[in-house]
Design a protein around this motif. Structure first.
Motif, PDB file in Angstrom:
ATOM      1  N   LEU A 397      11.568   5.609  32.580  1.00  8.30           N
ATOM      2  CA  LEU A 397      11.217   4.325  33.193  1.00  8.30           C
ATOM      3  C   LEU A 397      12.474   3.485  33.383  1.00  8.30           C
ATOM      4  O   LEU A 397      12.952   2.834  32.453  1.00  8.30           O
ATOM      5  N   ASN A 400       9.782  -1.481  35.628  1.00  7.87           N
ATOM      6  CA  ASN A 400       8.493  -1.840  35.050  1.00  7.87           C
ATOM      7  C   ASN A 400       7.383  -0.858  35.425  1.00  7.87           C
ATOM      8  O   ASN A 400       7.448  -0.175  36.450  1.00  7.87           O
ATOM      9  N   CYS A 417      12.685   4.692  28.154  1.00 16.98           N
ATOM     10  CA  CYS A 417      12.518   3.388  28.794  1.00 16.98           C
ATOM     11  C   CYS A 417      13.811   2.593  28.735  1.00 16.98           C
ATOM     12  O   CYS A 417      14.408   2.453  27.664  1.00 16.98           O
ATOM     13  N   VAL A 421      12.875  -3.083  30.548  1.00 18.59           N
ATOM     14  CA  VAL A 421      11.582  -2.808  31.187  1.00 18.59           C
ATOM     15  C   VAL A 421      10.458  -3.601  30.522  1.00 18.59           C
ATOM     16  O   VAL A 421      10.482  -3.862  29.320  1.00 18.59           O
ATOM     17  N   LEU A 423       6.191  -3.465  30.203  1.00 13.97           N
ATOM     18  CA  LEU A 423       4.992  -2.654  30.405  1.00 13.97           C
ATOM     19  C   LEU A 423       3.752  -3.547  30.388  1.00 13.97           C
ATOM     20  O   LEU A 423       3.659  -4.488  29.598  1.00 13.97           O
ATOM     21  N   ALA A 463      10.070  -3.683  26.189  1.00 12.80           N
ATOM     22  CA  ALA A 463      10.437  -2.309  25.862  1.00 12.80           C
ATOM     23  C   ALA A 463      10.558  -2.131  24.353  1.00 12.80           C
ATOM     24  O   ALA A 463      10.134  -1.110  23.799  1.00 12.80           O
ATOM     25  N   VAL A 472       6.555   4.035  23.669  1.00 13.56           N
ATOM     26  CA  VAL A 472       7.835   4.544  24.153  1.00 13.56           C
ATOM     27  C   VAL A 472       8.500   5.321  23.033  1.00 13.56           C
ATOM     28  O   VAL A 472       8.476   4.905  21.866  1.00 13.56           O
TER      29      VAL A 472
END
Length: 569
Positions: A397, A400, A417, A421, A423, A463, A472
């Protein structure tokens, strides 16, 4: 501290600041300025915040608010820069470096004393990509610095009358400056204009006798034609000739007075087909493995490095239409025929995925049916990832992910990630129950109680928090520019680990055990039954929420917040 975020929309930066400030232990509330000054005043009276931060404002804060409370404005320009179109001017002028300034609200726009400032590089990308990545990274750093300084109580913000600050006022960047002269502008100039307006407001132009806004621009190195001529189409985008080359334009938005019932962004070829049903633009496909050195646009690419495959995809706004889901599934299926031990999914920068394509759905003759078709195509893709047992799959990732796009990532064996980022692993804000096998993948990662909390509270997750919860597996502390190279290094190392065969075998055994306990088909059937009822119920909130979101009406902007109060804890 108790911090109130005031924003015109709960956009990517507002969400990131909400998540990262919450991680630091601050109590966050949000109120939308899109509904006018009264809800802002009401939130301030009720909540009595220690500090007010405005991450993204299209209108001024009420004077009585900024006079009585410390209000920090996040301005996407360096100290001394003033005006409403800072990033537009930076891109138009070819700036190699720009900055973000956190300043205190005063009567004059962007003129208040500076609490913090942070520079950032300006790569050759679109404005929205730049805003969500380099500018967002700088904004978060600057805001966290400003909040720390404010909490300490000893820092005195620097007035912009300081001799070291050069004040430059830049007017609104209007369409007259964005206009493309197809006969005389070279490809570099055309691309700069397109990228400077890729998400908003677009570049006003005329095609097939209709005024449209052009969104996004990518170079083409082989196709040629008379300047301004439409040359080809590919994956919903159209190719248009310039004076010395050509560019690909992925999306168009009809002008409001064009008579088009759907004046919002959608794939360019579909807009033109509605204007001229018999239009026969040749389809010029690109190979999945685009040769090195080629400069052409395609939204799905594959490359291989030793035992590691990289399936990259990049869809405007992170939305995935039925066609995009099906093409990505076909590419994924092809990638599985290649001799690799690790397969990495995800673009090199910006959005991973935000799930089904609400704009395409809204423009469809039957939105309920298109919602269903799009969702089943998305489910097919996620199921293919879940059923891959002969190699490890990594979701990388760079940007986003939300709703079904977040669940697509969770279908992989590992989720890597970038640290910037955000989520949003939920569907509630669009009035949906959700699918993409979330009832299987989310609880197995975070447990049933945490899965319930994430999907019902429907708040953005940083993140760092995602890693703590188990959403993650690896945080990648890289800049947007360096993320892809770092992922390649990590994935190559993963493919070379001595125990990889054992891990793949354990994965296959675990999948078989899960299938015996409850087949994936049962998860899918149960989720789709709930979604079918929502899609085909004309009174379901989903339809009004979708339309408001797509058409950017205030009702759509209000949905990240508690609609009754206009703000949220």
């Amino acid at each position: 501290m108790d911090i109130l975020l005031v924003a015109s929309a709960f956009n990517s930066l507002s969400q990131r600041l909400y998540a990262e400030l919450s991680d630091l232990g601050h109590q966050l509330d949000v109120v939308l300025a899109a509904h006018g000054p009264d809800p802002v005043r009401a939130a301030v009276r009720e909540l009595r915040p220690d500090l007010i931060i405005a991450p993204m404002l299209r209108t001024a804060l009420p004077e009585d608010v900024w006079r009585e409370h410390t209000c920090l404005i996040v301005h996407p320009g360096p100290p001394g820069d003033r005006g409403p179109s800072s990033l537009d001017w930076a891109l138009a002028g070819g700036a190699g470096q720009w900055g973000v300034t956190v300043l205190q609200a005063e009567a004059a726009m962007d003129a208040g004393p500076v609490w913090a400032a942070e520079p950032f590089p300006v790569p050759p990308v679109g404005k929205s990509d730049l805003y969500r990545n380099e500018a967002s990274d700088a904004a978060v750093t600057a805001v966290l610095t400003a909040v720390r300084r404010y909490a300490d109580g000893a820092y005195k913000p620097r007035p912009q009358t300081d001799e070291s600050v050069t004040v430059v006022w830049r007017d609104a960047f209007r369409q007259e400056r964005r206009r493309i002269d197809w006969e005389h502008d070279d490809t570099g100039t055309v691309l700069r204009k397109l990228r400077g307006a890729d998400s908003q407001p677009g570049v006003l132009d005329e095609l097939l006798g209709h005024e449209v806004f052009l969104h996004g621009g990518h170079p083409e190195d082989e196709l040629r034609g008379r300047p301004g001529t439409l040359l080809a189409q590919r994956a919903g985008a159209v190719c248009r000739a310039t004076r010395d080359g050509a560019v690909w334009i992925p999306e168009l938005r009809p002008r409001k007075n064009s008579g088009d019932p759907a004046p919002f962004r959608r794939p360019a070829a579909s807009v033109l087909a509605a204007y001229r049903p018999g239009l026969a633009l040749p389809e010029v496909p690109a190979p999945l493995d685009v040769p090195p050195g080629r400069r052409t646009w395609t939204d799905i690419r594959y490359r291989q490095h030793g035992d590691t495959g990289f399936l990259a995809f990049s869809f405007p706004g992170g939305a995935m239409s039925t066609d995009q889901c099906r093409r990505l599934l076909a590419a994924y299926t092809e990638a599985l025929t290649r001799p690799t031990r690790v397969l990495v999914l995800g673009g090199t920068r910006d959005f991973f995925s935000n799930g089904i394509h609400l704009n395409v759905i809204e423009a469809a003759p039957d939105p309920a049916q298109e919602s269903w078709t799009n969702l089943t195509a998305m489910d097919d893709l996620v199921e293919a990832v879940l059923r891959t047992t002969d190699r490890l799959v990594v979701a990388a990732l760079a940007g986003n992910a939300a709703a079904g796009g977040a669940m697509l990532a969770l279908a992989a064996d590992q989720v890597w990630c970038r640290t910037g980022v955000v989520l949003n692993p939920h569907y509630r804000r669009m009035g949906l129950y959700g699918s993409e096998f979330w009832t299987y993948t989310l609880p197995r990662r975070v447990g049933p109680e945490q899965a319930e909390r994430l999907t019902t509270q429907a708040l953005p997750v940083s993140a760092a928090t995602a890693a703590r919860l188990g959403l993650v597996d690896r945080l990648v502390p890289a800049t947007p520019r360096d993320f892809a190279a770092e992922v390649e290094r990590l994935a190559t190392g993963l493919a070379a680990t001595p125990d990889l065969d054992r891990r793949i075998a354990a994965k296959a055994a675990a999948r078989a055990a899960d299938e015996r306990e409850r087949p994936l088909a049962r998860y899918r059937e149960a989720e789709l039954a709930r979604m079918h009822a929502l899609f085909f119920d004309p009174e379901a909130p989903y339809h009004a929420l979708r339309s408001a979101f797509v058409r950017k009406t205030p009702g759509g902007s209000a949905r990240p917040l508690a609609p009754a109060a206009g703000h949220t804890r």
